[in-house]
Design a protein around this motif. Sequence first.
Motif, PDB file in Angstrom:
ATOM      1  N   ALA A 153      -2.139   7.250  -7.893  1.00 51.44           N
ATOM      2  CA  ALA A 153      -3.090   7.727  -6.881  1.00 51.44           C
ATOM      3  C   ALA A 153      -3.453   6.602  -5.913  1.00 51.44           C
ATOM      4  N   ILE A 154      -3.547   5.370  -6.420  1.00 47.90           N
ATOM      5  CA  ILE A 154      -3.787   4.238  -5.506  1.00 47.90           C
ATOM      6  C   ILE A 154      -2.642   4.160  -4.507  1.00 47.90           C
ATOM      7  N   GLY A 155      -1.411   4.221  -5.040  1.00 44.55           N
ATOM      8  CA  GLY A 155      -0.245   4.153  -4.148  1.00 44.55           C
ATOM      9  C   GLY A 155      -0.245   5.284  -3.147  1.00 44.55           C
ATOM     10  N   GLY A 170       7.026   4.445  -4.394  1.00 49.32           N
ATOM     11  CA  GLY A 170       7.696   3.942  -5.581  1.00 49.32           C
ATOM     12  C   GLY A 170       7.716   2.430  -5.625  1.00 49.32           C
ATOM     13  N   LEU A 171       8.056   1.844  -4.495  1.00 48.22           N
ATOM     14  CA  LEU A 171       8.151   0.388  -4.418  1.00 48.22           C
ATOM     15  C   LEU A 171       6.803  -0.266  -4.731  1.00 48.22           C
ATOM     16  N   LEU A 172       5.727   0.352  -4.245  1.00 46.23           N
ATOM     17  CA  LEU A 172       4.398  -0.229  -4.455  1.00 46.23           C
ATOM     18  C   LEU A 172       3.918  -0.048  -5.884  1.00 46.23           C
ATOM     19  N   THR A 173       4.148   1.155  -6.430  1.00 45.89           N
ATOM     20  CA  THR A 173       3.497   1.463  -7.701  1.00 45.89           C
ATOM     21  C   THR A 173       4.315   1.047  -8.917  1.00 45.89           C
ATOM     22  N   LEU A 174       5.642   1.127  -8.823  1.00 45.30           N
ATOM     23  CA  LEU A 174       6.429   0.873 -10.029  1.00 45.30           C
ATOM     24  C   LEU A 174       6.131  -0.494 -10.653  1.00 45.30           C
ATOM     25  N   PRO A 175       6.079  -1.586  -9.869  1.00 47.15           N
ATOM     26  CA  PRO A 175       5.776  -2.865 -10.532  1.00 47.15           C
ATOM     27  C   PRO A 175       4.410  -2.862 -11.217  1.00 47.15           C
ATOM     28  N   LEU A 176       3.468  -2.107 -10.644  1.00 48.69           N
ATOM     29  CA  LEU A 176       2.122  -2.094 -11.229  1.00 48.69           C
ATOM     30  C   LEU A 176       2.077  -1.320 -12.539  1.00 48.69           C
ATOM     31  N   THR A 177       3.076  -0.479 -12.773  1.00 55.58           N
ATOM     32  CA  THR A 177       3.045   0.328 -13.987  1.00 55.58           C
ATOM     33  C   THR A 177       3.692  -0.384 -15.172  1.00 55.58           C
ATOM     34  N   VAL A 178       4.163  -1.613 -14.942  1.00 56.59           N
ATOM     35  CA  VAL A 178       4.866  -2.332 -16.009  1.00 56.59           C
ATOM     36  C   VAL A 178       4.069  -2.410 -17.314  1.00 56.59           C
ATOM     37  N   PRO A 179       2.763  -2.786 -17.255  1.00 56.11           N
ATOM     38  CA  PRO A 179       2.032  -2.860 -18.530  1.00 56.11           C
ATOM     39  C   PRO A 179       2.020  -1.534 -19.279  1.00 56.11           C
ATOM     40  N   VAL A 180       1.783  -0.432 -18.553  1.00 53.76           N
ATOM     41  CA  VAL A 180       1.763   0.879 -19.212  1.00 53.76           C
ATOM     42  C   VAL A 180       3.106   1.164 -19.863  1.00 53.76           C
ATOM     43  N   MET A 181       4.172   0.875 -19.124  1.00 53.50           N
ATOM     44  CA  MET A 181       5.496   1.164 -19.658  1.00 53.50           C
ATOM     45  C   MET A 181       5.760   0.333 -20.908  1.00 53.50           C
TER      46      MET A 181
END
Lengths: 228, 207, 254
Positions: A153-155, A170-181
């Motif tokens: 939602a931030i992205g 995708g480019l903005l959010t994917l790196p930020l989701t690393v911890p969740v993944m």
Amino acid sequence: MSGTPSLFEMARLQMVRDLRLALRRGGEWLQPLVFFLVITTLFPLTFDSQLSRLRDVAPAALWVSALLSSLLALELLFRDDALDGTLEQLAVSGTPLSWVLLAKTAVHWLLTGLPLVLMAPVVAGALGAPYEAIPGLLLPLALGSITLSLIGAIGAALTLGLRRGGVLLGLLTLPLTVPVMIFGAGASVRIIAGQSAAGPLYLLAAVAVLALALAPLAIAAAVRINVE
Amino acid sequence: MMLLEARNLHLWRGETHVLRGVSLAVQTGQCLQLTGPNGAGKSSLLRVLCGLLLPAEGQLFWRDLDCTRELGPLQRECAYLGHLSGHKAELSARENLAYLCGLRRRCSSNDLDAALEAVGLAGAAQHRPLRQLSAGQQRRVALARVQLQRSTIWLLDEPIANLDIQGQELFHRLLASHLKDGGCAVVATHQPLSVSESALVRLELQA
Amino acid sequence: MTWLWFHKLASPPHFYRIAGRWLPWLGWSAAVLGVTGLVWGLVLAPSDYQQGEGYRILYVHAPSAWLSTFTYTTMAVSAAVGLVWRMNVAHSVSASCAPLGASFTFVALATGSLWGKPMWGTWWEWDPRLTSELLLLFLYLGYMGLRSAIEDQTRADRVCALLAIVGVVNVPIIYYSVEWWNSLHQAPSVMKFGKPTMPASMLVPLLMMFAAGTLFAATMVLMRARGEILRRERVGTWLEAAVGESVALTGEKR
């Protein structure tokens, strides 16, 4: 019956409206779910070594597919409201924008994240996860998908109004989701292997709490900037 | 009583200097009519006044309180009607109003009825999805929303566009009663406003 | 007033002049320190008893890695300053940081990979630091992509500032999660740079390279920020005077 509505009433208004809209628009909200099923089907088909080894990659397939489908759904989260001026009205209404947008994201999670979580056991089973481990997979996915929705939602708020926002989102959010993944897939791996997943689950929950506390602020700030 | 005051507003959009030192003041019962050629910054000025745009320079006062930085007090008493209505075509007029107004103040079912009837939408039309209504009727719903918010100040951008003769008369009636009740308004329009001369202030923006 | 310098720095002409005055000092000290550090590190310093000559890539790798995070922090801090105080100059600094930081990140990754070949026997190892560095590169690319996608300057500034702040909150969490993930795999931990036992003959040139890199980064950011200010203020009247002045100055030097 006059006076300012309470926070609870505001959230209820927003959620009732968004749910009603989703119902009137037919099965649009189902599309990310179908997308999720299609991707997870592709994993076995693109797997050229023994299918019995599929269960080793099951958590990875599950989490990457979940991430991509939740991202796909998020692109549209604020788009209509931006185009028809709803966000403008929210921004000038003097109501706590972050709270209302959190309610909006919550509905979005109910419609896209939750079905995905509920669908996951089927997918995990098809990918070869042992049946007794399947109920345990629900918790990490539920926690993780909440965070994914919030980060997405931030992205979505940041890329609001951009013509080719999808790829950028995708480019903005994917790196930020690393911890969740990492924590999510880590928990799933342990659950499938029959080990205790308490460690990664706690970390996953901590990340979710952090996202719940901070993401609405970022979402509201981004929306405010982008409705200018 | 002085309600809204703006001093020396400057606004840049990219490289164009849209507002160049605009000052204005609106008192209780007054209506400020904004005129000027296209691109003179009428819409931008309205958006600055409701806090959607932040001016590069200048000050805004609401009830003699400086709210240049914190527009909350102004926004809570302000109804803004821009080019976009904020309505959803899939929802009925009632549902749209219940949401948009409900976030600001509690609206009863009677309130909704009264507001929609006042703009000539009674009975079944209230419950039909908005996309089945004409452009003029949708604009009337927007007017009903402004009315229902019971805000002290109305900031209206071309409110009469798309309205037929009856619709325009209706708008003027609503505006007149709003001003009589001690409200005020800033209206960007080229059409003459039938507001008593004593209550009307004009501001012409230069391109 | 103690905050006067801060407000003065916020004015583009003032920043442009001050930055111009600092540039030669920063640039030359970066050059002198950098050349000395490189010659010392690459030629004069003794070779490592374990890693042989291969360790010398450290003199480029470690400063780049440090600067990749330092530049990101600078970018986020100046973005926050720009967002809170609506300071155009700060946004210019933030915008100047991104490509520079991305380059440092890329150099750190490339040298890390070069170092990995002889040490690990592979060009790429999912080492936690290298992985985090790669993710940092993606964050930079996202920032730059977002900036180039938004046409309106003010909006681009503010949206990107927000992204930089969101990113900086995330960086420690990402780093920690990657560490945690890596601990599952029991990666060869012997291969980490052993800094504490480093003799002075190796350490001094390394510190020089750190200092040189930081000064170089400052020089580049200021230069780029000046360019950014020129581009943004091309309608400002002070510009003609300022540029005319500096053109005259370079003319004199020749």
